[in-house]
Design a protein around this motif. Structure first.
Motif: not given
Length: 246
Positions: A89-103
């Motif tokens: 999970l800690p390795g996923l948060y950066r991309n998770l939040h980036r996706i949520l900011r984009l779309w």
């Protein structure tokens, strides 16, 4: 450590691994060289993501966690597989939040896609392979991005049945309104797969010199449409007054 959403898969995994305060927690017995250490879930994560992480210890954590998860029986409680997902999970948060900011994508759906990707990759993971944990994280990240790009291209329809019915409904030929004055055009393409593909132009013939002007009401005509004089026949056009017998 980044917090998880209250109702998503990540929060449920946190609760499943950490449990209630004072309750039982899974642990990993990790061998590094000649020494063996017993690590709690938090200590395992610190070995993987902490500021002073030990590369050898981190590799041993992934190796032991993946080995134990793959040894679990299919009808077991899945604690080992759950721990592996929790460690990614800690390795996923950066991309998770980036996706949520984009779309505008639902976070719970993204988290669920990531979990499914980790579990699918775990079935094929090699505990002794290089960068086992990084491969699991990469699979989850790729699946989140793929899901986000796919759903942003979808067009939501409230009632797809009603939409399709309204779009496909046509009046029977005998009930279709006909203009009092006008023309109907019937196009018969040649019997070829590509059908009729061209720009059509309609014009009244010019009157002969000294002859009477033609009536502006076009007579029944049949045109054989060609791209130009030397081109192949591309279809037959029949022009007749509206409502006339074909």
């Amino acid at each position: 450590m980044t917090s998880t959403g209250p109702g998503g898969a990540f929060a449920r995994i946190d609760k499943g691994v950490l449990g209630l305060p004072g309750g039982p927690r899974p642990s990993l017995e990790v061998s590094v060289g000649s020494r063996t250490v017993l690590l709690s879930p938090e200590e395992s994560r610190t070995a993987l993501y902490g500021p002073r992480r030990d590369t050898a210890l981190g590799a041993a954590v992934w190796r032991q966690a993946v080995t134990e998860a793959r040894r679990e029986p299919r009808n077991g409680d899945g604690a080992g597989r759950l721990l592996v997902v929790w460690l990614t999970l800690p390795g996923l948060y950066r991309n998770l939040h980036r996706i949520l900011r984009l779309w505008r994508v639902d976070r719970a759906d993204l988290e669920a896609e990531a979990v499914l990707a980790v579990l699918a990759a775990l079935d094929a993971a090699d505990p002794d392979g290089p960068d086992t944990g990084g491969r699991l994280v990469k699979e989850a990240v790729n699946r989140m991005w793929a899901y986000a790009k796919r759903v942003t291209r979808e067009i939501p329809v409230i009632d797809i049945g009603a939409f399709a019915e309204a779009r496909n409904t046509t009046d029977p030929p005998e009930e279709q309104p006909r203009p009092a004055e006008g023309w109907e055009l019937h196009i018969t393409p040649p019997p070829r797969r590509e059908g009729l593909h061209t720009t059509l132009r309609f014009a009244e013939p010019r009157p002969r010199r000294g002859g009477p002007r033609t009536d502006t009401r076009l007579p029944d005509l049949v045109f054989r449409a060609r791209r130009h004089e030397e081109a192949d026949l591309i279809g037959t056009l029949v022009l007749s007054p509206a409502g006339a017998r074909r």
